[in-house]
Scaffold this motif. Structure first.
Motif, PDB file in Angstrom:
ATOM      1  N   THR A 182       0.839  -1.200   0.000  1.00 28.56           N
ATOM      2  CA  THR A 182       0.000   0.000   0.000  1.00 28.56           C
ATOM      3  C   THR A 182       0.872   1.247   0.000  1.00 28.56           C
ATOM      4  OG1 THR A 182      -0.123   0.016   2.418  1.00 28.56           O
ATOM      5  CG2 THR A 182      -1.879  -1.134   1.247  1.00 28.56           C
ATOM      6  N   VAL A 183       0.378   2.289  -0.658  1.00 26.02           N
ATOM      7  CA  VAL A 183       1.023   3.604  -0.653  1.00 26.02           C
ATOM      8  C   VAL A 183      -0.006   4.608  -0.128  1.00 26.02           C
ATOM      9  CG1 VAL A 183       2.156   5.397  -2.009  1.00 26.02           C
ATOM     10  CG2 VAL A 183       2.491   2.989  -2.610  1.00 26.02           C
ATOM     11  N   HIS A 184       0.410   5.446   0.815  1.00 23.55           N
ATOM     12  CA  HIS A 184      -0.519   6.340   1.491  1.00 23.55           C
ATOM     13  C   HIS A 184      -0.202   7.801   1.163  1.00 23.55           C
ATOM     14  CE1 HIS A 184      -1.539   2.960   4.400  1.00 23.55           C
ATOM     15  NE2 HIS A 184      -0.436   2.545   3.794  1.00 23.55           N
ATOM     16  N   ASN A 185      -1.201   8.680   1.350  1.00 28.06           N
ATOM     17  CA  ASN A 185      -0.960  10.114   1.177  1.00 28.06           C
ATOM     18  C   ASN A 185      -0.435  10.705   2.483  1.00 28.06           C
ATOM     19  OD1 ASN A 185      -3.224  10.352   2.836  1.00 28.06           O
ATOM     20  ND2 ASN A 185      -4.620  10.780   1.135  1.00 28.06           N
ATOM     21  N   THR A 186      -0.196  11.999   2.505  1.00 28.02           N
ATOM     22  CA  THR A 186       0.395  12.641   3.683  1.00 28.02           C
ATOM     23  C   THR A 186      -0.514  12.587   4.908  1.00 28.02           C
ATOM     24  OG1 THR A 186      -0.453  14.762   2.877  1.00 28.02           O
ATOM     25  CG2 THR A 186       1.832  14.206   2.332  1.00 28.02           C
ATOM     26  N   ALA A 187      -1.808  12.340   4.665  1.00 31.11           N
ATOM     27  CA  ALA A 187      -2.751  12.217   5.784  1.00 31.11           C
ATOM     28  C   ALA A 187      -2.803  10.795   6.332  1.00 31.11           C
ATOM     29  CB  ALA A 187      -4.142  12.652   5.347  1.00 31.11           C
ATOM     30  N   GLY A 188      -2.013   9.890   5.721  1.00 31.72           N
ATOM     31  CA  GLY A 188      -1.998   8.513   6.164  1.00 31.72           C
ATOM     32  C   GLY A 188      -3.063   7.658   5.537  1.00 31.72           C
ATOM     33  N   LYS A 189      -3.829   8.211   4.582  1.00 34.01           N
ATOM     34  CA  LYS A 189      -4.877   7.462   3.903  1.00 34.01           C
ATOM     35  C   LYS A 189      -4.280   6.646   2.748  1.00 34.01           C
ATOM     36  CE  LYS A 189      -8.374   9.404   6.164  1.00 34.01           C
ATOM     37  NZ  LYS A 189      -9.329   8.630   6.996  1.00 34.01           N
ATOM     38  N   ILE A 190      -4.811   5.445   2.515  1.00 31.57           N
ATOM     39  CA  ILE A 190      -4.321   4.611   1.415  1.00 31.57           C
ATOM     40  C   ILE A 190      -4.683   5.256   0.082  1.00 31.57           C
ATOM     41  CG2 ILE A 190      -4.530   2.385   0.252  1.00 31.57           C
ATOM     42  CD1 ILE A 190      -5.030   1.107   2.940  1.00 31.57           C
ATOM     43  N   ALA A 191      -3.693   5.461  -0.784  1.00 33.01           N
ATOM     44  CA  ALA A 191      -3.911   6.030  -2.117  1.00 33.01           C
ATOM     45  C   ALA A 191      -3.849   4.958  -3.194  1.00 33.01           C
ATOM     46  CB  ALA A 191      -2.876   7.124  -2.399  1.00 33.01           C
ATOM     47  N   VAL A 192      -2.963   3.996  -3.026  1.00 30.08           N
ATOM     48  CA  VAL A 192      -2.827   2.896  -3.983  1.00 30.08           C
ATOM     49  C   VAL A 192      -2.581   1.607  -3.216  1.00 30.08           C
ATOM     50  CG1 VAL A 192      -1.541   1.960  -5.946  1.00 30.08           C
ATOM     51  CG2 VAL A 192      -1.855   4.433  -5.746  1.00 30.08           C
ATOM     52  N   GLY A 193      -3.252   0.558  -3.647  1.00 31.39           N
ATOM     53  CA  GLY A 193      -3.035  -0.750  -3.060  1.00 31.39           C
ATOM     54  C   GLY A 193      -2.801  -1.799  -4.128  1.00 31.39           C
ATOM     55  N   ILE A 194      -1.793  -2.629  -3.962  1.00 30.75           N
ATOM     56  CA  ILE A 194      -1.483  -3.713  -4.896  1.00 30.75           C
ATOM     57  C   ILE A 194      -1.466  -5.007  -4.099  1.00 30.75           C
ATOM     58  CG2 ILE A 194       0.194  -4.660  -6.526  1.00 30.75           C
ATOM     59  CD1 ILE A 194       1.223  -1.830  -6.967  1.00 30.75           C
ATOM     60  N   ALA A 195      -2.195  -6.007  -4.605  1.00 34.27           N
ATOM     61  CA  ALA A 195      -2.292  -7.250  -3.856  1.00 34.27           C
ATOM     62  C   ALA A 195      -2.458  -8.431  -4.796  1.00 34.27           C
ATOM     63  CB  ALA A 195      -3.466  -7.187  -2.878  1.00 34.27           C
ATOM     64  N   VAL A 196      -2.431  -9.603  -4.223  1.00 34.19           N
ATOM     65  CA  VAL A 196      -2.701 -10.837  -4.938  1.00 34.19           C
ATOM     66  C   VAL A 196      -4.038 -11.374  -4.443  1.00 34.19           C
ATOM     67  CG1 VAL A 196      -1.930 -13.191  -5.380  1.00 34.19           C
ATOM     68  CG2 VAL A 196      -0.250 -11.354  -5.162  1.00 34.19           C
ATOM     69  N   ASP A 197      -4.927 -11.713  -5.372  1.00 31.24           N
ATOM     70  CA  ASP A 197      -6.190 -12.339  -4.977  1.00 31.24           C
ATOM     71  C   ASP A 197      -6.293 -13.732  -5.585  1.00 31.24           C
ATOM     72  OD1 ASP A 197      -6.862 -12.026  -7.624  1.00 31.24           O
ATOM     73  OD2 ASP A 197      -8.487 -10.599  -7.277  1.00 31.24           O
ATOM     74  N   VAL A 198      -7.454 -14.335  -5.496  1.00 30.74           N
ATOM     75  CA  VAL A 198      -7.624 -15.712  -5.933  1.00 30.74           C
ATOM     76  C   VAL A 198      -7.393 -15.885  -7.429  1.00 30.74           C
ATOM     77  CG1 VAL A 198     -10.119 -15.441  -6.285  1.00 30.74           C
ATOM     78  CG2 VAL A 198      -9.158 -17.710  -5.761  1.00 30.74           C
ATOM     79  N   TYR A 199      -7.558 -14.790  -8.234  1.00 31.02           N
ATOM     80  CA  TYR A 199      -7.402 -14.886  -9.691  1.00 31.02           C
ATOM     81  C   TYR A 199      -6.040 -14.410 -10.188  1.00 31.02           C
ATOM     82  CZ  TYR A 199     -12.431 -15.503  -9.398  1.00 31.02           C
ATOM     83  OH  TYR A 199     -13.679 -15.963  -9.076  1.00 31.02           O
ATOM     84  N   GLY A 200      -5.278 -13.739  -9.371  1.00 25.94           N
ATOM     85  CA  GLY A 200      -3.973 -13.226  -9.810  1.00 25.94           C
ATOM     86  C   GLY A 200      -3.623 -11.953  -9.076  1.00 25.94           C
ATOM     87  N   GLY A 201      -3.333 -10.901  -9.847  1.00 23.70           N
ATOM     88  CA  GLY A 201      -2.972  -9.625  -9.251  1.00 23.70           C
ATOM     89  C   GLY A 201      -4.082  -8.606  -9.370  1.00 23.70           C
ATOM     90  N   ILE A 202      -4.126  -7.641  -8.429  1.00 25.33           N
ATOM     91  CA  ILE A 202      -5.132  -6.594  -8.460  1.00 25.33           C
ATOM     92  C   ILE A 202      -4.542  -5.315  -7.892  1.00 25.33           C
ATOM     93  CG2 ILE A 202      -6.071  -7.245  -6.193  1.00 25.33           C
ATOM     94  CD1 ILE A 202      -8.833  -6.415  -7.307  1.00 25.33           C
ATOM     95  N   MET A 203      -4.918  -4.190  -8.498  1.00 17.83           N
ATOM     96  CA  MET A 203      -4.475  -2.890  -8.022  1.00 17.83           C
ATOM     97  C   MET A 203      -5.698  -1.996  -7.846  1.00 17.83           C
ATOM     98  SD  MET A 203      -1.703  -0.164  -9.571  1.00 17.83           S
ATOM     99  CE  MET A 203      -2.685   0.329 -10.987  1.00 17.83           C
ATOM    100  N   THR A 204      -5.720  -1.253  -6.741  1.00 20.09           N
ATOM    101  CA  THR A 204      -6.833  -0.362  -6.441  1.00 20.09           C
ATOM    102  C   THR A 204      -6.298   1.034  -6.184  1.00 20.09           C
ATOM    103  OG1 THR A 204      -8.033  -2.189  -5.408  1.00 20.09           O
ATOM    104  CG2 THR A 204      -8.830   0.022  -4.957  1.00 20.09           C
ATOM    105  N   VAL A 205      -6.951   2.027  -6.790  1.00 14.89           N
ATOM    106  CA  VAL A 205      -6.603   3.434  -6.568  1.00 14.89           C
ATOM    107  C   VAL A 205      -7.726   4.064  -5.749  1.00 14.89           C
ATOM    108  CG1 VAL A 205      -6.071   5.633  -7.649  1.00 14.89           C
ATOM    109  CG2 VAL A 205      -5.315   3.501  -8.736  1.00 14.89           C
ATOM    110  N   HIS A 206      -7.347   4.820  -4.719  1.00 14.35           N
ATOM    111  CA  HIS A 206      -8.326   5.424  -3.811  1.00 14.35           C
ATOM    112  C   HIS A 206      -8.283   6.945  -3.943  1.00 14.35           C
ATOM    113  CE1 HIS A 206      -8.622   1.570  -1.422  1.00 14.35           C
ATOM    114  NE2 HIS A 206      -7.456   1.411  -2.037  1.00 14.35           N
ATOM    115  N   ASN A 207      -9.401   7.590  -3.586  1.00 14.17           N
ATOM    116  CA  ASN A 207      -9.414   9.057  -3.550  1.00 14.17           C
ATOM    117  C   ASN A 207      -8.950   9.536  -2.176  1.00 14.17           C
ATOM    118  OD1 ASN A 207     -11.576   8.666  -1.850  1.00 14.17           O
ATOM    119  ND2 ASN A 207     -13.126   9.253  -3.352  1.00 14.17           N
ATOM    120  N   THR A 208      -9.033  10.824  -1.916  1.00 14.43           N
ATOM    121  CA  THR A 208      -8.505  11.378  -0.676  1.00 14.43           C
ATOM    122  C   THR A 208      -9.269  10.916   0.565  1.00 14.43           C
ATOM    123  OG1 THR A 208      -9.841  13.354  -1.039  1.00 14.43           O
ATOM    124  CG2 THR A 208      -7.545  13.425  -1.781  1.00 14.43           C
TER     125      THR A 208
END
Length: 236
Positions: A182-208
């Protein structure tokens, strides 16, 4: 002086000479015995102090209200190491610098053991301890804020990196399927998450507000997808 008197005086003189030899021999044996190393089975005292050739105390063992305590001093008389018993009947050990500041500390905790490392100002800059999951380690900056944390989790291991304000800015860990980052913004909130799930790889982008707005991943058919959120999820 007749012959018998002369013989008597000679006999007395010989006795004194023999006695002198015997006394000298006994004296020599006594000195030799004192030089021999003595072995004492047990010493009972409330305090024991060891001094150097100048009479300065360099080590001491004593009793305290909680049990026993042992200190080691340098040539200037400053305590540089100590072992003691705490009020909870556990052990502690500390190491001090020449200014008398504690720079390392080891103690027993409710989970096992703990160790802290301090800087020259006596502020904690690193800490290692036992947890319910295994081990935990944190590194602090000079302001006392955590900047790196390593720990054991129920899935394996995890690492968090914080900024100077102590907010999370990056994290690495394990999941039931593999790894997560996970990569977080200066407020400590998750901005990007990369993980492995049951089907392979997944990436999620979050707002502020840490709401997921973009997903990139693989499907059960081993195909890729991109989804974006704008008043609802849309697959592209």
């Amino acid at each position: 002086m007749n012959f018998k008197q002369k013989l008597g005086y000679m006999f007395i003189g010989c006795l004194f000479t023999i006695a002198g030899y015997i006394l000298a021999s006994l004296g020599g044996d006594t000195t030799h015995a004192q030089q021999k190393e003595q072995v004492i089975d047990k010493i009972v005292c409330r305090e024991l102090e060891v001094v150097n050739e100048k009479g300065k105390a360099v080590a001491s063992i004593a009793s305290s209200v909680n049990g026993g305590i042992m200190t080691v001093q340098n040539t200037a008389g400053k305590i540089v190491a100590g072992i003691a018993v705490t009020e909870h009947d556990s052990g502690i050990m500390s190491v001090q610098n020449t200014a008398g500041k504690v720079v390392a500390f080891i103690s027993a905790t409710d989970k096992g053991g703990g160790m802290s490392i301090q800087n020259t100002a006596g502020e904690v800059v690193a800490y290692i301890s036992a947890t319910d999951k295994g081990g935990d380690m944190s590194i602090q900056n000079t302001a006392g804020k955590n900047v790196v944390s390593l720990r054991a989790t129920d899935k394996g291991g995890g690492m968090l990196i914080q900024n100077t304000a102590g907010k999370n800015v990056a994290g690495i860990g394990t999941t039931k399927y593999g790894g997560i980052m996970t990569v977080h913004n200066t407020a400590g909130k998750i901005a990007v998450g990369i993980a492995v799930d049951v089907y392979g790889g997944i990436m999620t982008v979050h707002n502020t507000t840490e709401k997921a707005v973009v997903n990139i991943g693989t499907t059960k058919d081993s195909e890729g997808f991109i989804r974006t959120y704008k008043d609802g999820w849309r697959t592209h």
